[in-house]
Design an enzyme around this catalytic site. Structure first.
Site, PDB file in Angstrom:
ATOM      1  N   VAL A  46      25.524  10.445 -24.150  1.00 25.69           N
ATOM      2  CA  VAL A  46      26.638  11.348 -23.627  1.00 25.69           C
ATOM      3  C   VAL A  46      27.640  10.918 -24.399  1.00 25.69           C
ATOM      4  O   VAL A  46      28.354  10.039 -24.378  1.00 25.69           O
ATOM      5  CB  VAL A  46      26.830  11.380 -22.089  1.00 25.69           C
ATOM      6  N   PRO A  47      27.921  11.748 -25.465  1.00 32.26           N
ATOM      7  CA  PRO A  47      29.191  10.960 -26.664  1.00 32.26           C
ATOM      8  C   PRO A  47      30.486  11.132 -26.153  1.00 32.26           C
ATOM      9  O   PRO A  47      31.216  12.008 -26.561  1.00 32.26           O
ATOM     10  CB  PRO A  47      28.710  12.004 -27.670  1.00 32.26           C
ATOM     11  N   CYS A  48      30.882  10.379 -25.092  1.00 30.15           N
ATOM     12  CA  CYS A  48      32.050  10.508 -24.473  1.00 30.15           C
ATOM     13  C   CYS A  48      33.327   9.878 -25.644  1.00 30.15           C
ATOM     14  O   CYS A  48      34.376  10.528 -25.601  1.00 30.15           O
ATOM     15  CB  CYS A  48      32.315   9.607 -23.153  1.00 30.15           C
ATOM     16  N   HIS A  49      32.839   9.054 -26.776  1.00 30.88           N
ATOM     17  CA  HIS A  49      33.677   8.947 -27.798  1.00 30.88           C
ATOM     18  C   HIS A  49      34.200   9.990 -28.591  1.00 30.88           C
ATOM     19  O   HIS A  49      35.201  10.115 -29.461  1.00 30.88           O
ATOM     20  CB  HIS A  49      32.877   7.940 -28.776  1.00 30.88           C
ATOM     21  N   ARG A  50      33.679  11.155 -28.453  1.00 29.18           N
ATOM     22  CA  ARG A  50      33.913  12.419 -29.074  1.00 29.18           C
ATOM     23  C   ARG A  50      34.911  13.250 -28.358  1.00 29.18           C
ATOM     24  O   ARG A  50      35.571  14.126 -28.740  1.00 29.18           O
ATOM     25  CB  ARG A  50      32.676  13.474 -29.338  1.00 29.18           C
TER      26      ARG A  50
END
Length: 180
Positions: free
Chosen positions: A137-141
């Site tokens: 879940v690419p929360c860094h994006r």
């Protein structure tokens, strides 16, 4: 949660961890300064875990995360997650976030608008701060307004977020300061 296991694996950003059950991946742990701290953080959040060799489906997810963190775009949206213990709002945020491809970004406000209104931006940030499965879940994006990095709850904070975005080739409007 019955029969929950974990494994550690090496990436370009350090030794990460993955926690899984029969129903899917329960958590991904970003690296801490050393393996013992990473393992300790996993055990702090998920008690009574057994360290084990990952089954094929989990190994496939690990291989995908490693590949992504090597700077090669890969779609992890098919990785099966078990987010059943997460609030419904958080799961909605995570579903939208999983749709952001490598190298691309969305803002907290853009996600909030998809969920009903920009006034939900802070709630989106809170949900992402509770994300149990970073990388998948690419929360860094997810960025703040104006393409600024915003926050990041993983070890290393915003610097880890910026490193992950740089690996993916994403553009971020940021000049590091002493206050990040």
């Amino acid at each position: 949660m019955p029969d929950v296991r974990f494994a550690l694996f090496d990436t370009t950003i350090g030794r990460c961890g993955v926690v899984w059950a029969d129903s899917g991946i329960v958590a991904v742990q970003l690296p801490h300064p050393d393996e013992a701290q990473t393992r300790g953080r996993i055990r702090q959040r998920h008690t009574d875990l057994v360290e084990a060799l990952p089954p094929a489906r989990v190994q496939t997810a690990i291989d995908g995360m490693v590949t992504l963190l090597q700077g090669r775009p890969i779609d992890l949206s098919s990785v099966e997650l078990d987010l059943g213990d997460q609030p419904a709002f958080n799961r909605e945020v995570y579903a939208i976030t999983r749709g952001i491809p490598p190298g691309a970004t969305l803002t907290y406000g853009a996600i909030a608008k998809r969920l009903g209104g920009v006034e939900l931006s802070r709630s989106v940030g809170t949900a992402l701060g509770q994300n149990p499965c970073p990388i998948v879940v690419p929360c860094h994006r997810v960025l703040a307004a104006g393409g600024k990095p915003g926050g990041f709850s993983g070890n290393g904070g915003v610097l880890t977020k910026l490193k992950m975005l740089a690996i993916e080739g994403a553009a971020v409007n940021h000049t590091p300061s002493l206050f990040d």
